[in-house]
Design a protein around this motif. Structure first.
Motif: not given
Lengths: 641, 641
Positions: A25, A31-39, A570
């Motif tokens: 990502f 800064p959009i929350f649902h674009k975050f991947k691979n915690n 973030w």
């Protein structure tokens, strides 16, 4: 947190699978929350403690401070491996062995981060000299697992009889899965039980038992040592020295007394200390057996009324002998550890064993001896009279207390003398760094071409002039431009880059001094950084400052604060894939537990007054640049205001 | 996070032991790390899910929206308890019972937060009407445990035959410890197994087994019901209604189909849904059986090829009947749940049971039936032919799948229709609140004396004029000055304060609408707050904004963000002793899981797109004032930008 006046640095010890420096990502700038991947992977129990800190470069067999390329050259001298694999296989069918596969891990018997050359069995058998890897030889296969840092190096060093297993890549099985796959049911997998922690061996045993494979402990000989023979370097035998009380702060008698109180409180009567830094800390001794860490190979057993150091006595000077005698510590041969374990069990001792670090040989020997004790009890009646048997509250007969070593936390809570030594050594270290940066700026302005290794060597030169300097505390990470994005980058003289004045330069280095240990990272630019580099640097710095300024309730675990260091990144969809802080020893290991500041929230150790912890957020843009800003912090205003 | 345009509020459901509104360290105003004491308790496994949300006021038996004092008055009509305790004890020795103690918890059979009056057995037997408490009657003792919120109320309501156990106070034993203490070894402790989750019963069983006490499940009768008889209100029988598809967003057939796919993937063939909001959500039905939550008493069993709703059919209208039939859902009597469980086990069903919420009666019945199946199998040969038996991958014979209910997460991930309903209901709710605050400001300026209950009632009046209003979503917390510092304060008409214009006023309230559920807190002052109040309010607001603005990677659990909400308070040594955010149902329960934002880091459920979560940091200065600022947030810019 309130930082020490000077500083030091090195990246957090990472899970090899997390070494990719950039998340998918990272290219999203909204800064959009649902674009975050691979915690980030959740911190797993099996990664706790020492293994968490044990995957860095293992350095060389020498402990004298030498330019790093020189050390590396020695290591590269490997034999043709085919013969070795053939010789190893011939041992499989010998009487008393009878195995179908043999695992050769990177570890020594103490789960050390840096190990002595004579214990680099995996490097010897495979030819691959990287710090992390596991080799397995079966009757018809030889395979070596390593992580992304070392794929290229392993490709070069392994010959055709070895298969490279690129750990973390899609479809690459884990060691245990692979064994389950290639061996026939009923197969026997041999290991040297000294080289696996009990927990690691148990985990392996459980997984391979699903395919009806048996884990066979070969106590009496290490198969690699059998074929290594005369070409093998001797175990290190440099003299041990006493760590001056003015640096240690607390004498050995007091430390042993506190430890004994903990033993009694836990219902145990003796403890086996196997982590080398714990032995060194408890006895106020320092050694020179491995690179980067001032420790000596030894086990220590502390009973309520005795203490025994298992060590090669050729290292024990008369001063050390006198020092130990004063504290009531007796000497025993290093190799006699198992017989002592059996003796203790036979006496009914309740042995405290930290199974995450104590090796399987010791724990299994104790368990077997306990079983034997119980079997014999009926016929033999009462056992020997030992004082810890007189208590009603203790169970009858020997039984283990399996908990984290109490020395880990005691060592992490620095006393005023240790803090003073850390501050003083950081001041001298900072002076060397100031000299270095000043020199470097001048050289760059004179357009002198310098490689990454040149800079590491020059820094070592400046540091070695400082009082009390002993060694680097890890291999210097000196990375220009894209190399800075390789989190564990160690430049090699033959292949490293010339430092480019038009790119970011990341320098993560540290030293061992007689009074303290340092670890510091700085990222600099010699010209005009790009807008992107400025933005990323600023956000890393904001995270660093946010963590530095954090005030938090007592008993807060480090992971609660981790998000402070990441929040600014973030906001624009960036992150870094390593922890934010690790403990640092006082004139001891550069990485120590039990505390950490990490997204791995399995470590619930509270941050406490007296702990020293690094603060090192970063950002890595693959093939472009790396940023890391690190100091060591100490969480107590009373010391650092 | 990006907030919904309107908002709602109520304090996070707290562990009763955490209700103290102020830490010991709150008086330290210097931001020094080592002065922090009493870290918030770690979230424990046994507190997960429903119990975490189940300690709030249980409301009254009525579900019509009435002024709260009226509901409370009904509840207070209790009989002289001595006779009841005597009558209860007489049942101990009846054939088939034979117990030495009986535990009467607050719960209904579904671990509901709000329960129907006929199930308020603990209130009936003890006379204590608070929402949280456990009563135990032994042959010669009667004791009631409740937490600090209710000490005064319990002192008033309990007569001399009862001993008040002030849970959380020093030296007060837990229920199980007390049983171990007062009963002789071999004693039998009776419970109604419908009123304990399986996990809770197992935990109790384990602890009391240490003193050789036996936990006895009395399936066939509840001893309190036996003596309650004619004075007991009838079980609720208000008609169930269909939750319009325009609000539900997904039809029942689709929901059941998704659930069945999860059953198959988990290796199960049927699931028992016992949480009332899960039943309502899955079937797009709503009920009026309990206050504040639009649910009906029912169990639902979904098999791969069938679905059965266990409910009192007098509540089932022809519209509901048609609605269920379309989705292939059959009706069964509420009381026939156990016989269906036995039937499923006899057929070899692999039952998915969430043992943290499904009651011990159901789980134990299933386990016993499985054992019976296995015993009979040898002699009877093959079992009935059920489709899930044809798969090779499933174990032979029935066996349970014990995992969290998959409905919990599915329900938490709101679909666009649910989000729209939540937004619309919040807009109307915000209009009612604006009217209320406007009215209040005018009244205060006119120097009208108004009590905390007057304000709660007036707010209800404004809300009830809004379209689609059904009920409050919990008892309104209306607290002036020091009462605002009582986190779970519910004003009573007889004892509440007049709202003081010179003090902070905290209002935490919410409503149930046909299309959504709200929960909002505001803290206001009608004159000039003190410098201390301003500073604390500003820091709470900074925390609220920091959390509101947080951007974070996908799969981040809520607790990672919790520190953002506290950081500004921590800087001056302050904190609040409750979580920061809870899930909110869409026209369902005001508190729902599985996500939360809390210092309790046991809940690792990632925050995901579609989840609604409250954002409600606070600060409480005992005997002085309370501050809380709450809205509901939704973590997805795509909906709320």
């Amino acid at each position: 947190m309130h930082t020490l006046p000077s500083h030091a640095m090195r990246p957090l010890c990472l899970n090899p699978s997390l070494c990719s420096s950039r998340f998918p990502f990272f290219s999203f700038s909204i800064p959009i929350f649902h674009k975050f991947k691979n915690n980030p992977t959740i911190y797993k129990k099996s990664q706790k403690g020492p293994p968490f800190f044990s995957i860095r470069c293992c350095g060389s067999g020498s402990v004298t401070a030498k330019p790093s390329w020189e050390l590396r050259r020695n290591r590269a001298a490997v034999q043709e491996p085919d013969e070795k694999v053939v010789a190893l296989r011939q041992l499989f069918t010998k009487p008393g062995i009878g195995i179908d596969a043999y695992i050769i891990p990177s570890q020594d018997a103490h789960q050390s981060e840096f190990i002595a050359e004579c214990y680099m069995r995996r490097a010897y058998i495979s030819g691959f000299t990287g710090s992390a890897g596991t080799a397995i030889v079966t009757k018809d296969k030889a395979a070596l697992w390593t992580d992304g840092r070392y794929f290229l190096q392993a490709e070069k060093q392994l010959n055709s009889s070895w298969k490279l297993m690129r750990a973390g890549n899609f479809g690459v099985p884990q060691v245990s899965e692979w064994l389950n796959d290639v061996l026939a049911p009923g197969g026997r997998v041999g290991i040297d039980p000294f080289l696996f922690s009990y927990d690691a061996a148990e985990e392996l045993k459980e997984v391979i038992s699903k395919k009806n494979l048996e884990l066979v402990y070969l106590y009496d000989l290490n198969l690699v040592d059998e074929i290594w023979k005369e070409s093998r370097t001797k175990p290190p035998n440099k003299p041990i020295r006493v760590h001056d009380l003015k640096y240690a702060g607390i004498d050995v008698v007091s430390k042993l007394s506190s430890l004994r109180a903990e033993l009694v409180a836990a219902g145990s009567s003796a403890i086996v200390i196997s982590m080398l830094d714990e032995v060194a800390w408890l006895l106020n001794l320092r050694g020179s057996d491995v690179p980067h860490s001032p420790v000596m190979y030894a086990y220590l057993i502390v009973e309520v009324d005795a203490a025994k150091l298992f060590v090669d006595d050729s290292k024990v000077t008369s001063e050390v002998m006198y020092h130990l005698k004063k504290a009531g510590v007796e000497l025993r041969p290093y190799d006699s550890i198992l017989s002592e374990i059996r003796r203790l069990a036979a006496e009914g001792a309740h042995l405290w064993l930290d199974t995450s670090s104590v090796n399987a040989a010791i724990v299994e020997t104790y368990k077997a001896a306990c079983d034997k004790y119980l079997m014999n009890r009926g016929s033999r009646g009462k056992t020997k009279n030992k004082q810890y048997f007189e208590s009603d509250s203790l169970p009858v007969g020997p039984s283990g207390v399996y908990m984290q070593s109490p020395v880990s936390l005691a060592k992490a809570l620095k006393n005023p003398s240790e803090l003073e030594g850390m501050q003083n050594s950081h001041l001298r270290d900072a002076a060397a760094l100031a000299q270095f940066w000043c020199w470097l700026e001048e050289e760059i302005h004179k357009n002198v071409k310098l490689t990454e290794v040149d800079l590491a060597d020059k820094l070592l030169e400046f540091r070695s002039k400082q009082d009390g300097f002993l060694d680097t505390s890890f291999d210097t990470i000196s990375g220009s431009g894209a190399n800075g994005a390789i989190i564990h980058y160690t430049p090699e003289a033959e292949s490293c880059s010339v430092v480019d004045p038009n790119k970011l330069f990341l320098l993560d280095s540290g030293a061992q001094y007689v009074d303290g240990t340092t670890d510091i990272t700085r990222t600099v630019h010699f010209g005009e950084p790009t807008a992107r580099e400025k933005e990323c640097f600023t956000r890393v710095l904001k995270g660093h400052i946010a963590l530095d300024e954090a005030v938090f309730p007592e008993n807060t675990p480090g992971f609660v604060l981790d998000a402070f260091a990441r929040s600014a990144l973030w906001k624009i969809g960036l992150d870094y894939r390593h922890g934010t802080g690790h403990g640092v020893g006082a004139a001891l290991n550069v990485h120590e537990g039990p505390q950490s500041i990490s997204f791995r929230y399995g470590n619930v150790t509270p941050l406490q007054k007296g702990m020293i912890v690094s603060n090192e957020p970063g950002y890595y843009e693959d093939h472009a640049f790396g940023i890391r800003i690190e100091v060591q912090s100490h969480s107590a205003i009373s010391v650092c205001s």
